[in-house]
Design an enzyme around this catalytic site. Structure first.
Site, PDB file in Angstrom:
ATOM      1  N   ARG A 112      73.116  45.807  61.871  1.00 24.23           N
ATOM      2  CA  ARG A 112      73.408  47.057  62.562  1.00 24.23           C
ATOM      3  C   ARG A 112      72.113  47.812  62.848  1.00 24.23           C
ATOM      4  O   ARG A 112      71.353  48.115  61.939  1.00 24.23           O
ATOM      5  CB  ARG A 112      74.328  47.910  61.705  1.00 24.23           C
ATOM      6  CG  ARG A 112      74.879  48.972  62.620  1.00 24.23           C
ATOM      7  CD  ARG A 112      75.822  49.944  62.146  1.00 24.23           C
ATOM      8  NE  ARG A 112      76.456  49.894  60.892  1.00 24.23           N
ATOM      9  CZ  ARG A 112      77.164  50.928  60.472  1.00 24.23           C
ATOM     10  NH1 ARG A 112      77.285  51.990  61.224  1.00 24.23           N
ATOM     11  NH2 ARG A 112      77.748  50.907  59.334  1.00 24.23           N
ATOM     12  N   THR A 116      70.984  52.992  67.003  1.00 24.62           N
ATOM     13  CA  THR A 116      72.146  52.996  67.907  1.00 24.62           C
ATOM     14  C   THR A 116      73.459  52.726  67.163  1.00 24.62           C
ATOM     15  O   THR A 116      74.535  52.943  67.726  1.00 24.62           O
ATOM     16  CB  THR A 116      71.979  51.891  68.973  1.00 24.62           C
ATOM     17  OG1 THR A 116      71.987  50.624  68.297  1.00 24.62           O
ATOM     18  CG2 THR A 116      70.685  52.037  69.749  1.00 24.62           C
ATOM     19  N   ASP A 208      79.200  44.425  46.389  1.00 29.44           N
ATOM     20  CA  ASP A 208      78.555  43.749  47.523  1.00 29.44           C
ATOM     21  C   ASP A 208      78.762  42.240  47.383  1.00 29.44           C
ATOM     22  O   ASP A 208      78.207  41.602  46.484  1.00 29.44           O
ATOM     23  CB  ASP A 208      77.056  44.085  47.540  1.00 29.44           C
ATOM     24  CG  ASP A 208      76.402  43.560  48.807  1.00 29.44           C
ATOM     25  OD1 ASP A 208      76.426  42.326  49.020  1.00 29.44           O
ATOM     26  OD2 ASP A 208      75.889  44.359  49.589  1.00 29.44           O
ATOM     27  N   ASP A 211      75.570  39.986  47.496  1.00 32.64           N
ATOM     28  CA  ASP A 211      74.789  40.075  46.255  1.00 32.64           C
ATOM     29  C   ASP A 211      75.459  39.326  45.112  1.00 32.64           C
ATOM     30  O   ASP A 211      74.793  38.681  44.307  1.00 32.64           O
ATOM     31  CB  ASP A 211      74.588  41.541  45.863  1.00 32.64           C
ATOM     32  CG  ASP A 211      73.459  42.194  46.649  1.00 32.64           C
ATOM     33  OD1 ASP A 211      72.679  41.461  47.288  1.00 32.64           O
ATOM     34  OD2 ASP A 211      73.368  43.431  46.625  1.00 32.64           O
TER      35      ASP A 211
HETATM   36  N1  URA Z   1      80.510  44.412  52.296  1.00 32.76           N
HETATM   37  C1  URA Z   1      80.570  44.107  50.962  1.00 32.76           C
HETATM   38  O1  URA Z   1      79.920  43.164  50.526  1.00 32.76           O
HETATM   39  N2  URA Z   1      81.340  44.857  50.163  1.00 32.76           N
HETATM   40  C2  URA Z   1      82.071  45.893  50.605  1.00 32.76           C
HETATM   41  O2  URA Z   1      82.772  46.519  49.813  1.00 32.76           O
HETATM   42  C3  URA Z   1      81.985  46.192  51.988  1.00 32.76           C
HETATM   43  C4  URA Z   1      81.217  45.434  52.797  1.00 32.76           C
END
Ligand code: URA
Length: 217
Positions: A112, A116, A208, A211
């Site tokens: 992203r 913008t 995430d 991760d």
């Molecule tokens: N991407 C992720 O890895 N976790 C989220 O909760 C939202 C987007």
């Protein structure tokens, strides 16, 4: 709290099989190690892909068993494409390929632009003859829906026969956004969570996904 547009909700298949729900809960736990998170994701992906493939067309095939000739059913048409949204989508690939080993694999990389806020493509590679193929986009988290919608838009330029979206978790925001731009794309998920927090994370979610898959937190 955002509510789900009923038409958008009707476009979502919630896979509520007990094995799927059990494994998802284990993955959500913050103490799950990288290796168990990855293993559970592969197992879940292998289970969920059955539901995604439920309506695949079949054709008859004449075969011979050791005893006699017979007619069996095989999947019709060109090989399916799994399109992984980088990087977390790659965590789903092994699981789906263990069930559909002949499928082709494509990759979509988007980020992203901070100015913008538009999705910018940095990588895109798909198999040949996309007009003759069905595509399943794989990404563990359908969160804001912006990158999912951008990935679908980009894939539609290749004119595949159909596009489905497979994720582990989603939320009302993601479902509504994807449906608004692409009402023809059915979503398959193991859970619809409460919504997004201020950082765009799904709540209660699992953190995430990239991760946790790659151990980069
Ligand atoms: N991407 C992720 O890895 N976790 C989220 O909760 C939202 C987007």
């Amino acid at each position: 709290m955002v509510t789900i547009n009923p038409a958008a909700r009707a476009n979502v298949t919630l896979i509520d099989h007990p094995l799927v729900q059990h494994k998802l809960t284990l993955m959500r736990k913050k103490e799950a190690s990288t290796s168990s998170f990855r293993r559970l994701l592969n197992e879940l992906a292998g289970l969920m892909i059955y539901e995604v493939c439920r309506d695949m067309p079949l054709q008859d095939l004449e075969i011979e068993t050791p005893l006699e000739k017979t007619t069996g059913k095989v999947i019709d048409g060109k090989k399916l494409v799994f399109a992984s949204v980088l990087r977390a989508g790659n965590g789903i690939l092994d699981g789906v390929l263990s069930v559909v080993p002949g499928a082709r694999v494509g990759h979509v990389g988007l980020y992203r632009d901070p100015k913008t806020l538009q999705a910018v493509e940095y990588y895109f590679k798909m198999p040949s003859n996309m007009e003759e193929r069905d595509v399943v986009i794989v990404d563990p988290m359908l969160a804001t829906g912006n990158s999912a919608a951008a990935a679908v838009t980009r894939l539609k330029a290749c004119k595949p026969k159909s596009i489905k979206f497979l994720c582990l978790l989603t939320c009302p925001e993601g479902i509504n956004t994807l449906y608004k731009e692409h009402p023809d794309v059915r979503v398959f998920t193991a859970a619809i969570d409460r919504g997004l927090n201020d950082h765009g994370y799904i709540m209660p979610g699992l953190g995430d996904a990239g991760d946790r898959i790659f151990g980069t937190q």
